[in-house]
Design an enzyme around this catalytic site. Structure first.
Site, PDB file in Angstrom:
ATOM      1  N   ARG A  39     -10.407  51.109  36.278  1.00  0.00           N
ATOM      2  CA  ARG A  39     -10.028  51.977  35.166  1.00  0.00           C
ATOM      3  C   ARG A  39      -9.817  53.423  35.619  1.00  0.00           C
ATOM      4  O   ARG A  39      -8.920  54.112  35.150  1.00  0.00           O
ATOM      5  CB  ARG A  39     -11.092  51.919  34.066  1.00  0.00           C
ATOM      6  CG  ARG A  39     -11.045  50.631  33.271  1.00  0.00           C
ATOM      7  CD  ARG A  39     -12.073  50.644  32.174  1.00  0.00           C
ATOM      8  NE  ARG A  39     -13.428  50.433  32.682  1.00  0.00           N
ATOM      9  CZ  ARG A  39     -14.528  50.761  32.029  1.00  0.00           C
ATOM     10  NH1 ARG A  39     -14.440  51.355  30.855  1.00  0.00           N
ATOM     11  NH2 ARG A  39     -15.711  50.499  32.536  1.00  0.00           N
ATOM     12  N   SER A  65     -12.789  54.211  26.454  1.00  0.00           N
ATOM     13  CA  SER A  65     -13.146  53.010  27.218  1.00  0.00           C
ATOM     14  C   SER A  65     -12.045  52.620  28.201  1.00  0.00           C
ATOM     15  O   SER A  65     -12.322  52.214  29.323  1.00  0.00           O
ATOM     16  CB  SER A  65     -13.394  51.828  26.278  1.00  0.00           C
ATOM     17  OG  SER A  65     -14.424  52.131  25.374  1.00  0.00           O
ATOM     18  N   GLU A 121      -3.902  47.535  16.310  1.00  0.00           N
ATOM     19  CA  GLU A 121      -3.162  47.131  17.508  1.00  0.00           C
ATOM     20  C   GLU A 121      -1.766  46.599  17.186  1.00  0.00           C
ATOM     21  O   GLU A 121      -0.840  46.760  17.978  1.00  0.00           O
ATOM     22  CB  GLU A 121      -3.956  46.081  18.286  1.00  0.00           C
ATOM     23  CG  GLU A 121      -5.252  46.604  18.897  1.00  0.00           C
ATOM     24  CD  GLU A 121      -6.417  46.618  17.922  1.00  0.00           C
ATOM     25  OE1 GLU A 121      -6.228  46.224  16.746  1.00  0.00           O
ATOM     26  OE2 GLU A 121      -7.524  47.036  18.322  1.00  0.00           O
ATOM     27  N   PHE A 155      -7.742  42.376  22.575  1.00  0.00           N
ATOM     28  CA  PHE A 155      -7.010  42.950  21.441  1.00  0.00           C
ATOM     29  C   PHE A 155      -5.560  43.270  21.804  1.00  0.00           C
ATOM     30  O   PHE A 155      -4.715  43.430  20.927  1.00  0.00           O
ATOM     31  CB  PHE A 155      -7.719  44.211  20.939  1.00  0.00           C
ATOM     32  CG  PHE A 155      -9.208  44.040  20.795  1.00  0.00           C
ATOM     33  CD1 PHE A 155      -9.731  42.865  20.277  1.00  0.00           C
ATOM     34  CD2 PHE A 155     -10.084  45.041  21.198  1.00  0.00           C
ATOM     35  CE1 PHE A 155     -11.098  42.688  20.160  1.00  0.00           C
ATOM     36  CE2 PHE A 155     -11.453  44.866  21.085  1.00  0.00           C
ATOM     37  CZ  PHE A 155     -11.961  43.695  20.564  1.00  0.00           C
ATOM     38  N   HIS A 194     -11.223  45.282  30.429  1.00  0.00           N
ATOM     39  CA  HIS A 194     -12.234  44.415  29.830  1.00  0.00           C
ATOM     40  C   HIS A 194     -11.752  42.974  29.672  1.00  0.00           C
ATOM     41  O   HIS A 194     -12.076  42.291  28.705  1.00  0.00           O
ATOM     42  CB  HIS A 194     -12.696  44.961  28.468  1.00  0.00           C
ATOM     43  CG  HIS A 194     -13.419  46.281  28.567  1.00  0.00           C
ATOM     44  ND1 HIS A 194     -12.835  47.425  29.065  1.00  0.00           N
ATOM     45  CD2 HIS A 194     -14.682  46.639  28.217  1.00  0.00           C
ATOM     46  CE1 HIS A 194     -13.691  48.425  29.026  1.00  0.00           C
ATOM     47  NE2 HIS A 194     -14.820  47.968  28.529  1.00  0.00           N
ATOM     48  N   ASP A 231     -21.021  42.035  26.003  1.00  0.00           N
ATOM     49  CA  ASP A 231     -20.310  41.946  24.720  1.00  0.00           C
ATOM     50  C   ASP A 231     -20.059  40.503  24.284  1.00  0.00           C
ATOM     51  O   ASP A 231     -19.813  40.235  23.111  1.00  0.00           O
ATOM     52  CB  ASP A 231     -18.971  42.693  24.797  1.00  0.00           C
ATOM     53  CG  ASP A 231     -19.161  44.202  24.672  1.00  0.00           C
ATOM     54  OD1 ASP A 231     -20.258  44.615  24.245  1.00  0.00           O
ATOM     55  OD2 ASP A 231     -18.234  44.954  25.010  1.00  0.00           O
ATOM     56  N   ARG A 241     -13.664  45.284  33.297  1.00  0.00           N
ATOM     57  CA  ARG A 241     -14.474  46.450  32.981  1.00  0.00           C
ATOM     58  C   ARG A 241     -15.299  46.886  34.194  1.00  0.00           C
ATOM     59  O   ARG A 241     -15.429  48.065  34.488  1.00  0.00           O
ATOM     60  CB  ARG A 241     -15.435  46.107  31.825  1.00  0.00           C
ATOM     61  CG  ARG A 241     -16.332  47.249  31.394  1.00  0.00           C
ATOM     62  CD  ARG A 241     -17.412  46.783  30.422  1.00  0.00           C
ATOM     63  NE  ARG A 241     -18.385  45.899  31.057  1.00  0.00           N
ATOM     64  CZ  ARG A 241     -19.462  46.317  31.728  1.00  0.00           C
ATOM     65  NH1 ARG A 241     -19.713  47.599  31.838  1.00  0.00           N
ATOM     66  NH2 ARG A 241     -20.293  45.444  32.286  1.00  0.00           N
TER      67      ARG A 241
END
Lengths: 320, 278
Positions: free
Chosen positions: A12, A39, A60, A85, A111, A119, A169
């Site tokens: 990231r 994030s 989204e 998403f 992620h 999660d 992630r």
């Protein structure tokens, strides 16, 4: 078996750096987020270029179609959110608004996969590659480590057309040998070998390299291919490796039924009949847990790759 | 003196009639399509293409052109007919609608058809696409305007409201939505399927300037587009009250002609009513 002294870096962070540089170099770069900018690190771009960053909130569907409109007006759009998403939730928007009209939208997600960890299954999408691979006009990229993520982002920005690029992630081991070069649609040979080809994508590439080192001790000389572009698949590299080594193992942090391994299997079935085995997440949803524990539980370790290698070697009629 | 002359109104009425005849013929020849929602949308589309929109048929990708997005993509026969009459492609090509190899797909394809600005068909996405186009215009400091026609049934879609919220948040006064409020959707009257009222209040609550008009009255249509252009700091939605199947007596208000082509007898009857040759 572990990754010893390998440096771990955040994909990231490297993506954010590449995006920031692109923003400085090119006025046509526009970035969209959906309430996850901190994030997914689009916040870094947003801080320097607030006028070219739009945070649409938890919407989204709206984000993907807005991206289409911006691209239709000549912008190079990066739309970023979590993989769950950014694919499943908006498949129809991507299909109709972006892929069908072949618009210049880069869907960059983080992620992805079970390494999301705590999660749990709702956020651990293991079928995003399948969804995006199914779409005509879509290019699918899964970089192996942080430096390759940086290069891949630069490359997809130069490519005109829809792209799906996924990352995880967790920080991932940096593989020295993939740092220099990135060409969209090209698999790279990270390690030469004649007995078997280990084809990895994403975080599993490093596992393939570890497995290859271990296999050397058994007298098995494994070639390692980094399949960082899953669509279009580098058929030439795949067929060449299959013919030269006579056995193939694939490894991915994705559902084994519909991901990179499935794509490879289809190509091999049509073009090179060699024993092959897929390492990946079985046809199940994930669960909460520590990333490394989940990787072990769901069969995504170097040991799993070694086991799969033994299997294909047996079928090949080789050393085992 | 009224701003919009009788002459202009008469010309637009004439264009609308031509579009209606084209689309009935096109759908009849194709053997499938959506006459009801095409006919309800026709007058607004005629006003856009023959008065409101600043477009150049010779240069469909001219950067400063106004954009029109037909979010209710199934009404594209009306759009295609307007584009052809405006000179974007030959009128004869209209008869290729829905046929293999045609540039005129059953739902709009921006890659195939000159003048088509967005690929639509799966409901509820067009307003968001319009926002993207409007944002790009804002970033590039261009003054062209963006018009998006939303079907009545598309008010059911969550994404329509995601877009409604965002457009006012971004203060997109270069964006104008038109709701083709024909009170019908595929399965029946909107008030029975998923009641939308108070619709104007909903759009107002989402931060839009709301204009309610008779969507078959050109004076009201033109006045509304003028008004929309003068609104600053927020997008405008024109809720155009229309009649599904407008212009063909047996299609007017008839649920059955949402997505069904007329048979030969119906086709001939429709053409006579529209003042054309069957």
């Amino acid at each position: 078996m572990n990754y010893g002294t390998w440096k771990k870096e955040s994909q990231r962070t490297f993506w954010a750096r590449a995006l920031l540089e692109l923003g400085r170099e090119r006025k046509d770069i526009v970035v969209l987020s959906a309430d996850l900018s901190t994030s997914v690190k689009t916040s870094v771009f947003a801080k320097e270029f607030p006028e070219r960053h739009f945070n649409v909130g938890i919407a989204e569907q709206n984000m993907m179609s807005i991206a289409a409109g911006l691209a239709a007006s000549g912008k190079t759009v990066f739309a970023s959110t979590f993989a769950a998403f950014g694919t499943g939730r908006v498949y129809d928007q991507i299909r109709q608004s972006i892929a069908y009209p072949e618009l210049n939208v880069k869907i960059v997600t983080t992620h992805a996969g079970i390494t999301v960890g705590g999660d749990g299954a709702t956020h651990q999408i293991v079928e995003d590659i399948a969804l995006m691979r199914a779409l005509p006009n879509m290019t699918v990229v899964v970089p192996a480590d942080a430096p390759e993520t940086y290069l891949a982002i630069k490359a997809v920005a130069d490519y005109v057309g829809p792209v799906y690029l996924r990352m995880g992630r967790a920080d991932v081991p940096t593989i020295a040998s993939v740092q220099d070069d990135f060409e969209l649609g090209k698999a790279t040979v990270l390690r030469d070998g004649d007995d078997v080809t280990l084809i990895g994508t994403g975080v599993m590439v490093s596992r393939c390299l570890v497995a290859a080192d271990e296999l050397t001790k058994e007298g098995i000389d494994a070639r390692v291919l980094n399949m960082s572009t899953i669509k279009p698949l580098d058929r030439d590299a795949l067929i060449k490796a299959a013919r030269e080594t006579g056995a193939v193992v694939t490894a991915e942090e994705h559902s084994v039924t519909v991901g990179m391994g499935a794509a490879v299997a289809m190509d091999l079935a049509e073009n090179a009949h060699v024993p092959m085995k897929r390492v990946g997440i079985p046809d199940v949803f994930g669960e909460s847990g520590d990333s490394d524990e989940l990787m072990e539980k769901y069969g995504l370790t170097a040991e799993n790759i070694i086991e799969a290698t033994h299997d294909v070697m047996r079928r090949k009629g080789g050393a085992l | 003196m009224p701003k919009h002359s009788q002459e202009l109104i008469a010309r637009l009425e004439d264009e609308a009639l031509k579009i209606r005849r084209h689309l009935i013929r096109m759908i009849y020849q194709a053997g499938s399509g959506h006459p009801g929602g095409s006919l309800s949308a026709t007058d607004v589309i005629a006003a856009l293409y023959f008065h409101v929109l600043n477009v150049d048929p010779k240069n469909p990708s001219w950067e400063d052109r106004d954009r029109f997005v037909l979010s209710k993509g199934h009404a594209c026969p009306a759009w295609y007919a307007a584009l052809a009459e405006r000179g974007f492609f030959p009128i004869e090509e209209l008869d290729t609608l829905r046929k293999i190899g045609s540039r005129l797909q059953g739902h709009p394809d921006m890659r195939k058809t000159p003048g088509v600005e967005a690929s639509t068909g799966s409901e509820g996405q067009g307003l968001s696409v319009g926002i993207g186009i409007a944002l790009a215009a804002m970033l590039d400091r261009r003054s062209h305007r963006v018009y998006v026609m939303v079907g009545d049934g598309e008010n059911d879609c969550g994404q329509t409201w995601e877009a409604a919220m965002a457009a006012s948040f971004y203060k997109l006064d270069n964006l104008c939505a038109i709701v083709d409020r024909n009170l019908m959707q595929l399965d029946g009257p909107t008030k029975h399927i998923m009641s939308l009222e108070p619709l104007a209040d909903k759009w107002k609550a989402f931060g839009w300037k709301v204009l309610e008009i008779d969507g078959h009255n050109f004076k009201e249509i033109l006045k509304a587009f003028d008004k929309a252009e003068s609104v600053k700091g927020k997008p405008t939605v024109i809720i155009a009250r229309t009649l599904k199947g407008k212009g063909v007596s047996f299609m007017e208000g008839a649920v059955g002609f949402h997505g069904k082509a007329p048979n030969e007898e119906e086709y001939e009857q429709a053409m006579i009513e529209l003042g054309g040759e069957p």
